[in-house]
Scaffold this motif. Sequence first.
Motif, PDB file in Angstrom:
ATOM      1  N   ARG A   1       8.390   5.533  -6.141  1.00  0.00           N
ATOM      2  CA  ARG A   1       8.473   5.132  -7.442  1.00  0.00           C
ATOM      3  C   ARG A   1       9.232   6.143  -8.289  1.00  0.00           C
ATOM      4  N   PRO A   2      10.184   5.667  -9.171  1.00  0.00           N
ATOM      5  CA  PRO A   2      10.889   6.706  -9.957  1.00  0.00           C
ATOM      6  C   PRO A   2      10.043   7.591 -10.558  1.00  0.00           C
ATOM      7  N   ASP A   3       9.141   7.346 -11.359  1.00  0.00           N
ATOM      8  CA  ASP A   3       8.428   8.163 -12.422  1.00  0.00           C
ATOM      9  C   ASP A   3       7.170   8.967 -11.704  1.00  0.00           C
TER      10      ASP A   3
ATOM     11  N   LEU B   1       4.801  14.296  -5.322  1.00  0.00           N
ATOM     12  CA  LEU B   1       5.915  14.063  -4.141  1.00  0.00           C
ATOM     13  C   LEU B   1       5.666  14.785  -2.981  1.00  0.00           C
ATOM     14  N   ALA B   2       5.639  16.086  -3.566  1.00  0.00           N
ATOM     15  CA  ALA B   2       5.440  17.178  -2.611  1.00  0.00           C
ATOM     16  C   ALA B   2       4.038  16.979  -1.786  1.00  0.00           C
ATOM     17  N   LYS B   3       3.219  16.451  -2.326  1.00  0.00           N
ATOM     18  CA  LYS B   3       1.843  16.156  -1.586  1.00  0.00           C
ATOM     19  C   LYS B   3       2.189  15.131  -0.514  1.00  0.00           C
ATOM     20  N   ILE B   4       2.936  14.046  -0.832  1.00  0.00           N
ATOM     21  CA  ILE B   4       3.300  12.966  -0.052  1.00  0.00           C
ATOM     22  C   ILE B   4       3.896  13.633   1.099  1.00  0.00           C
ATOM     23  N   GLU B   5       5.109  14.346   0.650  1.00  0.00           N
ATOM     24  CA  GLU B   5       5.801  14.826   1.895  1.00  0.00           C
ATOM     25  C   GLU B   5       4.837  15.769   2.817  1.00  0.00           C
ATOM     26  N   GLN B   6       4.318  16.531   2.285  1.00  0.00           N
ATOM     27  CA  GLN B   6       3.605  17.462   3.129  1.00  0.00           C
ATOM     28  C   GLN B   6       2.463  16.609   3.841  1.00  0.00           C
TER      29      GLN B   6
ATOM     30  N   THR C   1      13.274   5.795  -5.646  1.00  0.00           N
ATOM     31  CA  THR C   1      14.051   6.900  -4.879  1.00  0.00           C
ATOM     32  C   THR C   1      13.666   6.688  -3.309  1.00  0.00           C
ATOM     33  N   TYR C   2      14.781   7.052  -2.558  1.00  0.00           N
ATOM     34  CA  TYR C   2      14.663   6.676  -1.187  1.00  0.00           C
ATOM     35  C   TYR C   2      14.296   7.923  -0.279  1.00  0.00           C
ATOM     36  N   TYR C   3      13.667   7.883   0.614  1.00  0.00           N
ATOM     37  CA  TYR C   3      13.310   9.090   1.397  1.00  0.00           C
ATOM     38  C   TYR C   3      13.322   8.794   2.806  1.00  0.00           C
ATOM     39  N   ILE C   4      14.214   9.607   3.686  1.00  0.00           N
ATOM     40  CA  ILE C   4      14.280   9.374   5.036  1.00  0.00           C
ATOM     41  C   ILE C   4      13.744  10.267   6.017  1.00  0.00           C
ATOM     42  N   ILE C   5      13.043   9.807   6.879  1.00  0.00           N
ATOM     43  CA  ILE C   5      12.326  10.776   8.184  1.00  0.00           C
ATOM     44  C   ILE C   5      13.062  10.462   9.229  1.00  0.00           C
ATOM     45  N   ILE C   6      13.582  11.099   9.964  1.00  0.00           N
ATOM     46  CA  ILE C   6      14.172  10.876  11.399  1.00  0.00           C
ATOM     47  C   ILE C   6      13.343  11.884  12.417  1.00  0.00           C
TER      48      ILE C   6
ATOM     49  N   ASP D   1       2.257   4.734  -5.074  1.00  0.00           N
ATOM     50  CA  ASP D   1       3.511   5.538  -5.190  1.00  0.00           C
ATOM     51  C   ASP D   1       4.849   5.235  -4.256  1.00  0.00           C
ATOM     52  N   VAL D   2       4.309   4.684  -2.994  1.00  0.00           N
ATOM     53  CA  VAL D   2       5.163   4.258  -1.950  1.00  0.00           C
ATOM     54  C   VAL D   2       5.220   2.882  -2.126  1.00  0.00           C
ATOM     55  N   LEU D   3       6.701   2.500  -2.533  1.00  0.00           N
ATOM     56  CA  LEU D   3       6.827   1.141  -2.773  1.00  0.00           C
ATOM     57  C   LEU D   3       6.989   0.093  -1.695  1.00  0.00           C
ATOM     58  N   ARG D   4       7.580   0.864  -0.737  1.00  0.00           N
ATOM     59  CA  ARG D   4       8.033  -0.020   0.359  1.00  0.00           C
ATOM     60  C   ARG D   4       8.393   1.178   1.619  1.00  0.00           C
ATOM     61  N   PHE D   5       8.213   0.609   2.849  1.00  0.00           N
ATOM     62  CA  PHE D   5       8.563   1.593   3.832  1.00  0.00           C
ATOM     63  C   PHE D   5       8.923   0.699   5.063  1.00  0.00           C
ATOM     64  N   MET D   6       9.687   1.520   5.934  1.00  0.00           N
ATOM     65  CA  MET D   6       9.977   0.844   7.113  1.00  0.00           C
ATOM     66  C   MET D   6      10.391   1.541   8.230  1.00  0.00           C
ATOM     67  N   THR D   7      10.042   1.339   9.456  1.00  0.00           N
ATOM     68  CA  THR D   7      10.141   2.553  10.441  1.00  0.00           C
ATOM     69  C   THR D   7      10.940   1.741  11.628  1.00  0.00           C
ATOM     70  N   VAL D   8      12.117   1.867  11.963  1.00  0.00           N
ATOM     71  CA  VAL D   8      12.801   1.419  12.928  1.00  0.00           C
ATOM     72  C   VAL D   8      12.969   2.348  14.241  1.00  0.00           C
ATOM     73  N   SER D   9      13.082   2.122  15.297  1.00  0.00           N
ATOM     74  CA  SER D   9      13.331   2.770  16.488  1.00  0.00           C
ATOM     75  C   SER D   9      14.993   3.014  16.510  1.00  0.00           C
TER      76      SER D   9
END
Lengths: 184, 78
Positions: free
Chosen positions: A15-17, A23-28, A63-68, A89-97
């Motif tokens: 979410r944008p706000d 944010l750092a916590k989620i990433e960590q 805000t879109y974040y990408i993990i490869i 906080d995470v509105l949507r996520f998707m994992t693709v191979s």
Amino acid sequence: MAVKPKYYETLYIIRPDIKEEELAKIEQRLRDALAAHEGEIIRFDKWAQRELAYEIQNYNRGTYYIIIFKSLPGAVAELERHLRFYNTDVLRFMTVSITEAAANKEKAAQENKAAEESSPAAEAAPAEAAPAEAAPTEAAPTEAAPAETAPAEAAPAEAAPEPAEETKTESEPATAEPTEGGAN
Amino acid sequence: MESPRDRKYFARKKVCRFCTESLEMNYKNIDTLSRYITDRKKIVPKRNSGLCARCQRQLATEIKRARFMALLPYTVLH
């Protein structure tokens, strides 16, 4: 037969706000989750901040974040469990191979990507007005194309041990979204 | 001899753009995908898109992924 590690790509919308420290916590937490499952992160960064095509949990931007990453299939479930944990906080996520070639290309392009970081955001923005510009303008980055398409063809054969090559695990955050069903 | 029927329509040869030009088909590549959705945000059928069967299937998948991630709308009625 031992399960082989595969390459995955996770895209998630925050979410944008959100506050910086959240944010750092989620990433960590996501990094830790992958590390705990011996996942190798190839790329982890912000992809874009853009208008959502439709409202999610009353947000019109995200805000879109990408993990490869490369990991065993089990790590995906674990990663998604953590994403689901932050479902406000995470509105949507998707994992693709993704294919190994695509992942390697990503690895190689990682340095260049940093310089070009602004361009994907810029070309993503006019998506709403897209049909109008559907005419001859070809914004697609052709330089990325060959490696992307070729392995896709080769993929089914090498994926023999596991039936589903392109496993798409998509899940909405566990909380019910009242807007979602009605709006669609 | 050419029959009238042959001249009635242009026999425009359709070639699959993704095969011939090796464009990147990826759900994150919205500009490319949005050329294959209609004004009402439907996926353009194969007869109109001119894609080969394999590319069309891939296209549909990528569009659906993009929709899920709110990169493309499902409908104009949102």
